[in-house]
Motif scaffolding. Structure first.
Motif, PDB file in Angstrom:
ATOM      1  N   ALA A  91      10.597 -78.009 -88.229  1.00 19.91           N
ATOM      2  CA  ALA A  91       9.305 -78.874 -87.712  1.00 19.91           C
ATOM      3  C   ALA A  91       9.069 -79.877 -88.857  1.00 19.91           C
ATOM      4  O   ALA A  91       8.931 -80.964 -88.740  1.00 19.91           O
ATOM      5  N   LEU A  92       8.971 -79.048 -90.041  1.00 18.59           N
ATOM      6  CA  LEU A  92       8.427 -79.665 -91.327  1.00 18.59           C
ATOM      7  C   LEU A  92       9.438 -80.929 -91.507  1.00 18.59           C
ATOM      8  O   LEU A  92       9.604 -81.902 -92.156  1.00 18.59           O
ATOM      9  N   ALA A  93      11.159 -80.289 -91.342  1.00 18.77           N
ATOM     10  CA  ALA A  93      12.184 -81.306 -91.967  1.00 18.77           C
ATOM     11  C   ALA A  93      12.102 -82.537 -91.079  1.00 18.77           C
ATOM     12  O   ALA A  93      12.437 -83.787 -91.387  1.00 18.77           O
ATOM     13  N   ALA A  94      11.831 -82.296 -89.555  1.00 22.32           N
ATOM     14  CA  ALA A  94      12.020 -83.374 -88.862  1.00 22.32           C
ATOM     15  C   ALA A  94      10.684 -84.278 -89.318  1.00 22.32           C
ATOM     16  O   ALA A  94      11.114 -85.636 -89.075  1.00 22.32           O
ATOM     17  N   ILE A  95       9.591 -83.978 -89.291  1.00 19.03           N
ATOM     18  CA  ILE A  95       8.295 -84.699 -89.494  1.00 19.03           C
ATOM     19  C   ILE A  95       8.551 -85.380 -90.960  1.00 19.03           C
ATOM     20  O   ILE A  95       8.147 -86.392 -91.132  1.00 19.03           O
ATOM     21  N   ALA A  96       9.255 -84.673 -91.907  1.00 21.66           N
ATOM     22  CA  ALA A  96       9.126 -85.232 -93.443  1.00 21.66           C
ATOM     23  C   ALA A  96      10.049 -86.330 -93.229  1.00 21.66           C
ATOM     24  O   ALA A  96      10.002 -87.423 -93.961  1.00 21.66           O
ATOM     25  N   GLY A  97      11.248 -86.235 -92.451  1.00 19.09           N
ATOM     26  CA  GLY A  97      12.319 -87.303 -92.283  1.00 19.09           C
ATOM     27  C   GLY A  97      11.733 -88.367 -91.604  1.00 19.09           C
ATOM     28  O   GLY A  97      12.019 -89.657 -92.096  1.00 19.09           O
ATOM     29  N   VAL A 111      19.684 -65.794 -91.683  1.00 13.45           N
ATOM     30  CA  VAL A 111      19.064 -66.290 -90.481  1.00 13.45           C
ATOM     31  C   VAL A 111      20.155 -66.919 -89.627  1.00 13.45           C
ATOM     32  O   VAL A 111      21.654 -66.958 -90.339  1.00 13.45           O
ATOM     33  N   SER A 112      20.123 -66.946 -88.400  1.00 15.37           N
ATOM     34  CA  SER A 112      21.154 -67.637 -87.574  1.00 15.37           C
ATOM     35  C   SER A 112      21.764 -68.809 -87.926  1.00 15.37           C
ATOM     36  O   SER A 112      21.131 -69.709 -88.433  1.00 15.37           O
ATOM     37  N   ILE A 113      23.170 -69.194 -87.723  1.00 15.02           N
ATOM     38  CA  ILE A 113      23.653 -70.295 -88.189  1.00 15.02           C
ATOM     39  C   ILE A 113      23.256 -71.604 -87.487  1.00 15.02           C
ATOM     40  O   ILE A 113      23.080 -72.642 -88.206  1.00 15.02           O
ATOM     41  N   GLU A 114      22.551 -71.564 -86.346  1.00 18.33           N
ATOM     42  CA  GLU A 114      21.992 -72.429 -85.617  1.00 18.33           C
ATOM     43  C   GLU A 114      20.728 -73.186 -86.392  1.00 18.33           C
ATOM     44  O   GLU A 114      20.587 -74.636 -86.596  1.00 18.33           O
ATOM     45  N   ARG A 115      19.924 -72.250 -87.106  1.00 21.06           N
ATOM     46  CA  ARG A 115      18.863 -72.557 -87.946  1.00 21.06           C
ATOM     47  C   ARG A 115      19.165 -73.556 -89.071  1.00 21.06           C
ATOM     48  O   ARG A 115      18.665 -74.720 -89.301  1.00 21.06           O
ATOM     49  N   ARG A 116      20.300 -73.057 -89.704  1.00 18.80           N
ATOM     50  CA  ARG A 116      20.757 -73.854 -90.823  1.00 18.80           C
ATOM     51  C   ARG A 116      21.307 -75.017 -90.429  1.00 18.80           C
ATOM     52  O   ARG A 116      21.124 -76.423 -91.149  1.00 18.80           O
ATOM     53  N   GLN A 117      22.067 -75.249 -89.487  1.00 20.89           N
ATOM     54  CA  GLN A 117      22.635 -76.603 -88.894  1.00 20.89           C
ATOM     55  C   GLN A 117      21.376 -77.400 -88.452  1.00 20.89           C
ATOM     56  O   GLN A 117      21.520 -78.613 -88.715  1.00 20.89           O
ATOM     57  N   MET A 118      20.453 -76.886 -87.613  1.00 17.39           N
ATOM     58  CA  MET A 118      19.346 -77.935 -87.487  1.00 17.39           C
ATOM     59  C   MET A 118      18.618 -78.476 -88.528  1.00 17.39           C
ATOM     60  O   MET A 118      18.087 -79.598 -88.732  1.00 17.39           O
ATOM     61  N   LEU A 119      18.444 -77.815 -89.794  1.00 14.90           N
ATOM     62  CA  LEU A 119      17.822 -78.048 -91.056  1.00 14.90           C
ATOM     63  C   LEU A 119      18.533 -79.219 -91.566  1.00 14.90           C
ATOM     64  O   LEU A 119      18.091 -80.178 -92.062  1.00 14.90           O
ATOM     65  N   ALA A 120      20.000 -78.950 -91.733  1.00 14.88           N
ATOM     66  CA  ALA A 120      20.789 -79.997 -92.281  1.00 14.88           C
ATOM     67  C   ALA A 120      20.788 -81.382 -91.272  1.00 14.88           C
ATOM     68  O   ALA A 120      20.787 -82.288 -91.831  1.00 14.88           O
ATOM     69  N   ILE A 121      20.633 -81.156 -89.997  1.00 14.59           N
ATOM     70  CA  ILE A 121      20.544 -82.427 -89.204  1.00 14.59           C
ATOM     71  C   ILE A 121      19.391 -83.056 -89.660  1.00 14.59           C
ATOM     72  O   ILE A 121      19.464 -84.383 -89.470  1.00 14.59           O
ATOM     73  N   PHE A 122      18.345 -82.468 -89.667  1.00 15.03           N
ATOM     74  CA  PHE A 122      17.120 -83.167 -90.069  1.00 15.03           C
ATOM     75  C   PHE A 122      16.837 -83.634 -91.547  1.00 15.03           C
ATOM     76  O   PHE A 122      15.910 -84.114 -92.168  1.00 15.03           O
ATOM     77  N   GLY A 123      18.004 -83.355 -92.229  1.00 14.79           N
ATOM     78  CA  GLY A 123      18.048 -83.770 -93.752  1.00 14.79           C
ATOM     79  C   GLY A 123      17.476 -82.940 -94.787  1.00 14.79           C
ATOM     80  O   GLY A 123      17.102 -83.375 -95.957  1.00 14.79           O
ATOM     81  N   ALA A 124      17.213 -81.646 -94.532  1.00 10.64           N
ATOM     82  CA  ALA A 124      16.516 -80.775 -95.419  1.00 10.64           C
ATOM     83  C   ALA A 124      17.362 -80.259 -96.324  1.00 10.64           C
ATOM     84  O   ALA A 124      18.729 -80.074 -95.929  1.00 10.64           O
TER      85      ALA A 124
END
Length: 329
Positions: A91-97, A111-124
């Motif tokens: 959520a922070l990554a999405a809003i920061a973006g 952590v699960s791989i999906e969490r890392r993928q979501m963070l990468a998608i939002f540019g963290a």
């Protein structure tokens, strides 16, 4: 339903939103009383998975960032650093973006791989910490790094008053608006922001409403939850008088969490994260111990971020064993 006398409540949601951030909050309640062991106890699920970035943490991420912007602690283009095992970081990554702030998220490598993928998608930028150290290790390392870089903004959700305040001003009033008959509120202990903020509002509205925390046994891991005896008590819990606020705690084991998560899917069609199963397990235990009432519990997020863990499809013994090595939340 209309708000009871003296409670204005949040505005009803509009179909047209000015931006994605205005979609945060006003999540629906869903009746899952078919899972209640007591026909005289109604159980309602607060569907926080409906927030735009997928979890209850959307609320606190927005409030922490906007509060920091308002008081000058966060400037345009300033880097944000935060420890997170997933939902808050996403959520922070999405809003920061959206706002143009670079962000670094420190998280355990388990952590699960999906969490890392979501963070990468939002540019963290993801900074991994040793998995055996768990979330507490990521927090300690983030605090040390933040001390070396005072020019960065460090929200630190575990001690940020904007965390429980988001629930005091949003989640609590929404529940009273939509389920004024509520008698019990159940949520997991993580940062404790959801319990502290929502519980405080509910108690102020009606002191007879009981607030119940769900926590894992000491030394065991349940997705999204912590036992306050595990060596780290979030400052939010103490600052909002957690020991006085809670009426009781319910211990939920990893296997129970997975079993009830699967029941939510199979019997209610709610594809939720494992912490929702833990909260539902706590609600079911509570329902069997009271004569009547209405229990509201939090569905923190959806299950799509945990597909790789096998929590929904593996043999139950295998899924339980995975819970000891994978951080789901």
């Amino acid at each position: 339903m209309t708000s009871p006398p003296g409670v204005a409540g949040p505005p009803m949601p509009n179909m047209l939103h000015e931006d994605v951030l205005s979609m945060i909050g006003n999540t629906p309640l869903v009746d899952v009383s078919n899972l209640s062991p007591n026909p005289n106890v109604r159980i309602l699920a607060k569907m926080e998975m409906q927030n735009p970035f997928g979890s209850v943490k959307d609320r606190i991420a927005k409030n922490m960032i906007e509060t920091a912007e308002a008081d000058g602690r966060l400037q345009p283009g300033q880097t944000i650093l935060e420890p997170s095992s997933g939902n808050t970081g996403i959520a922070l990554a999405a809003i920061a973006g959206i706002k143009g702030n670079p962000i670094k998220i420190m998280m355990p490598d388990s952590v699960s791989i999906e969490r890392r993928q979501m963070l990468a998608i939002f540019g963290a930028e993801i900074i991994l910490t040793p998995g055996p150290e768990g979330s507490n290790g990521a927090v300690a390392r983030a605090k040390a790094l933040a001390a070396k870089h005072p020019e960065w903004y460090f929200p630190y959700q575990y001690a940020n008053d904007a965390n429980p305040r988001a629930h005091f001003e949003g989640t609590g009033p929404e529940i009273v608006r939509d389920a004024p008959e509520i008698t019990h509120f159940v949520a997991g202990l993580g940062t404790s922001g959801t319990l502290m903020g929502t519980g405080t509002f509910l108690k102020q509205h009606d002191p007879t409403i009981q607030v119940i925390a769900v926590e894992p046994p000491l030394g065991e891991r349940v997705e999204g939850l912590r036992n306050i005896g595990d060596g780290y008590i979030p400052p939010v819990f103490e600052n909002w008088n957690g020991y006085e606020l809670l009426d009781r705690k319910r211990v939920v084991r990893p296997r129970e969490s997975i079993e009830w998560t699967r029941r939510l899917v199979n019997e209610c069609g709610i594809f939720a994260g494992i912490s929702a199963g833990a909260a539902m397990a706590g609600a079911a235990k509570l329902a069997s111990q009271i004569d009547f009432g209405t229990i509201v519990f939090i569905v923190c997020d959806g299950g799509w971020k945990y597909l790789s863990t096998g929590a929904y499809t593996d043999d139950l013994d295998v899924a339980e064993a995975n819970a000891e090595s994978i951080i789901y939340f």
